[in-house]
Motif scaffolding. Structure first.
Motif, short mmCIF file in Angstrom:
data_model
loop_
_atom_site.label_atom_id
_atom_site.label_comp_id
_atom_site.label_asym_id
_atom_site.label_seq_id
_atom_site.Cartn_x
_atom_site.Cartn_y
_atom_site.Cartn_z
N ARG A 1 0.84 -1.17 -0.09
CA ARG A 1 0.01 -0.05 0.17
C ARG A 1 0.94 1.37 0.05
NH1 ARG A 1 -5.24 -1.10 0.55
NH2 ARG A 1 -5.87 -3.17 1.53
N ALA A 2 2.12 1.28 0.72
CA ALA A 2 2.93 2.56 0.64
C ALA A 2 3.33 2.73 -0.62
CB ALA A 2 4.02 2.19 1.80
N PHE A 3 4.10 1.60 -1.27
CA PHE A 3 4.65 1.75 -2.53
C PHE A 3 3.49 2.16 -3.67
CE2 PHE A 3 5.78 0.03 -6.77
CZ PHE A 3 6.84 0.54 -7.06
N GLN B 1 14.82 -5.30 0.15
CA GLN B 1 14.17 -6.58 0.40
C GLN B 1 14.34 -7.39 -1.06
OE1 GLN B 1 10.40 -6.88 2.12
NE2 GLN B 1 9.77 -8.82 1.33
N LEU B 2 13.82 -6.81 -2.06
CA LEU B 2 13.64 -7.29 -3.43
C LEU B 2 14.97 -7.20 -4.28
CD1 LEU B 2 10.05 -5.66 -4.46
CD2 LEU B 2 10.65 -8.03 -3.64
N GLY B 3 15.90 -6.38 -3.91
CA GLY B 3 17.10 -6.27 -4.51
C GLY B 3 17.10 -5.65 -5.87
N VAL B 4 15.97 -4.75 -6.22
CA VAL B 4 16.08 -3.72 -7.12
C VAL B 4 15.62 -2.28 -7.09
CG1 VAL B 4 15.29 -5.65 -8.66
CG2 VAL B 4 13.56 -4.41 -7.34
N GLN B 5 15.85 -1.59 -7.68
CA GLN B 5 15.44 -0.13 -7.44
C GLN B 5 13.90 0.15 -8.18
OE1 GLN B 5 18.01 2.63 -9.24
NE2 GLN B 5 16.82 4.57 -8.62
N LEU B 6 13.31 0.49 -7.25
CA LEU B 6 11.91 0.74 -7.69
C LEU B 6 11.62 1.92 -7.98
CD1 LEU B 6 10.34 -1.24 -4.70
CD2 LEU B 6 10.77 -2.25 -6.95
N LEU B 7 12.20 3.07 -7.46
CA LEU B 7 11.86 4.38 -7.99
C LEU B 7 13.03 5.27 -8.28
CD1 LEU B 7 9.64 5.21 -4.89
CD2 LEU B 7 8.93 4.73 -6.82
N VAL B 8 12.73 6.28 -8.96
CA VAL B 8 13.81 7.09 -9.61
C VAL B 8 13.45 8.43 -8.74
CG1 VAL B 8 15.02 8.60 -11.16
CG2 VAL B 8 14.28 6.02 -11.56
N ARG B 9 14.17 8.97 -7.89
CA ARG B 9 14.03 10.03 -6.93
C ARG B 9 14.58 11.40 -7.65
NH1 ARG B 9 14.64 5.53 -4.16
NH2 ARG B 9 13.38 5.07 -2.51
N ALA C 1 8.50 5.50 -10.99
CA ALA C 1 8.54 3.86 -10.90
C ALA C 1 9.59 3.56 -12.03
CB ALA C 1 7.49 3.36 -10.98
N THR C 2 10.62 2.88 -11.63
CA THR C 2 11.55 2.37 -12.60
C THR C 2 10.72 0.94 -13.44
OG1 THR C 2 12.39 0.80 -11.00
CG2 THR C 2 13.50 2.61 -11.14
N GLU C 3 11.40 0.48 -14.38
CA GLU C 3 10.74 -0.74 -15.05
C GLU C 3 10.37 -1.88 -14.00
OE1 GLU C 3 11.32 -3.93 -18.77
OE2 GLU C 3 12.81 -2.26 -18.20
N ALA C 4 11.25 -2.11 -13.18
CA ALA C 4 11.11 -3.13 -11.91
C ALA C 4 9.73 -2.40 -11.27
CB ALA C 4 12.02 -3.20 -11.10
N GLY C 5 9.62 -0.92 -10.80
CA GLY C 5 8.77 -0.48 -10.09
C GLY C 5 7.28 -0.60 -10.81
N MET C 6 7.31 -0.48 -12.22
CA MET C 6 6.05 -0.63 -12.80
C MET C 6 5.38 -1.89 -12.57
SD MET C 6 5.14 2.43 -13.74
CE MET C 6 3.63 2.07 -14.56
N THR C 7 6.48 -2.91 -12.69
CA THR C 7 5.82 -4.50 -12.63
C THR C 7 5.34 -4.68 -11.09
OG1 THR C 7 7.68 -5.12 -14.12
CG2 THR C 7 6.71 -6.85 -12.58
N LEU C 8 6.18 -4.08 -10.01
CA LEU C 8 5.56 -4.21 -8.75
C LEU C 8 4.31 -3.40 -8.62
CD1 LEU C 8 5.81 -5.20 -5.75
CD2 LEU C 8 7.00 -3.15 -5.29
N LEU C 9 4.01 -2.26 -9.31
CA LEU C 9 2.68 -1.62 -9.14
C LEU C 9 1.64 -2.23 -9.65
CD1 LEU C 9 1.65 1.30 -8.54
CD2 LEU C 9 2.03 1.84 -10.78
N ALA C 10 1.89 -2.93 -10.72
CA ALA C 10 0.70 -3.69 -11.21
C ALA C 10 0.32 -4.94 -10.41
CB ALA C 10 1.23 -4.05 -12.65
N GLU C 11 1.31 -5.64 -10.01
CA GLU C 11 1.12 -6.79 -9.06
C GLU C 11 0.51 -6.43 -7.72
OE1 GLU C 11 1.35 -9.89 -10.04
OE2 GLU C 11 2.27 -9.34 -11.98
#
Length: 299
Positions: free
Chosen positions: A7-9, A42-50, A57-67
């Motif tokens: 929810r936070a992400f 925890q996931l070992g990837v960068q999720l956000l570009v600040r 959201a990075t590409e990995a972040g967009m994947t996590l967002l959908a899931e």
């Protein structure tokens, strides 16, 4: 990965920044930043570009967002499905209440709830507005009575009470400054305000103190976070003669002879109470309670 972290992400991505997301989730920005950073570790990837303008959201972040959205939606659907089974009877309806409710606010709604759903048991908890918001979002309350309307689409709300606040003063002091229509806010300059901590209800606190300051009042040191402003504290401070406190005209507490209540000229301070509940809730007994709150009280 916990639902809280998902929810936070999702909130950070949807709001485009940590500050807005923190306000939506009713948490501090540093705590939210730590949650997102911990999730990346925890996931070992960068999720956000600040950046200075916010986050993306990075590409990995967009994947996590959908899931994450899919998981959270399924979780909410499951809660709603179970609520349909439990709402028919034998359930517990968890109600949050603040200090100083109008004396007649709960009587009729609770009576109508009991008549329509006699097997529903109401479990009441005294909590501040901020604590109730957090508990509602964490599924620890079914409905709350809050001093401010929450933002966002996760909670629904209806206005259930408006109170024109007056002032509690030492009787001798009130005799010297009260006029035929009450006490002017400006006349309270030089007195200490016996106030509640901002952490308990930030939006209401900011609204109230802005009005007090606009009338020339120096509010002094803020009340410590987490301190409850109970009636005994108000009365003891006011009785000494150097302080004032705010209270509605039908305040339920007995007032000693040495203290008096007076209206404020022009009624500049109006305290509102909202019934608030999770937007995803499908409980029929909760719906009946909310409907009873929405009915006019008459008189």
């Amino acid at each position: 990965m916990e639902l809280r972290e998902m929810r936070a992400f999702v909130a950070v991505v949807e709001e485009g920044g940590l500050s807005a997301a923190a306000r939506r989730l009713h948490v501090s920005q540093p705590a939210l930043s730590q949650t997102v950073s911990a999730l990346e570790r925890q996931l070992g990837v960068q999720l956000l570009v600040r950046s200075s303008t916010g986050v993306q959201a990075t590409e990995a972040g967009m994947t996590l967002l959908a899931e994450a959205r899919a998981v959270l939606a399924r979780h909410d659907q499951a809660l709603a499905a179970m609520a349909r089974h439990t709402a028919a009877g034998g359930s517990v309806l968890r109600l949050g209440i603040p200090l100083e409710l109008p004396s007649n606010l709960l009587s009729r709604p609770l009576a109508e709830l009991a008549a329509a759903y006699p097997e529903t048991r109401v479990q009441a908890r005294h909590l501040s507005t901020a604590q109730q918001q957090a508990a509602l979002l964490a599924d620890e309350l079914d409905v709350g009575l809050l001093r401010e309307r929450p933002v966002g689409d996760e909670l629904d709300a209806v206005l259930v009470a408006e109170e024109r606040l007056g002032v509690l003063l030492a009787a001798e002091l009130a005799a010297g400054i009260a006029g035929p229509e009450g006490v002017r806010l400006e006349a309270l300059a030089g007195l200490d305000w016996v106030g509640f901590p901002r952490s308990g209800s930030p939006a209401w606190y900011d609204e109230l103190t802005a009005v007090l300051r606009s009338h020339g009042l120096d509010l002094g040191l803020p009340a410590p976070a987490g301190q409850s402003l109970i009636a005994e504290v108000k009365l003891a401070a006011v009785a000494a003669g150097g302080a004032f406190a705010l209270a509605p005209p039908d305040w339920s507490q007995p007032i000693p002879d040495t203290i008096t209540w007076r209206p404020l000229t022009g009624h500049p301070l109006v305290r509102r109470t909202w019934a608030v509940w999770p937007a995803a809730s499908r409980r029929r007994d909760l719906g009946r309670l909310v409907a009873a709150f929405e009915q006019p009280t008459g008189g």
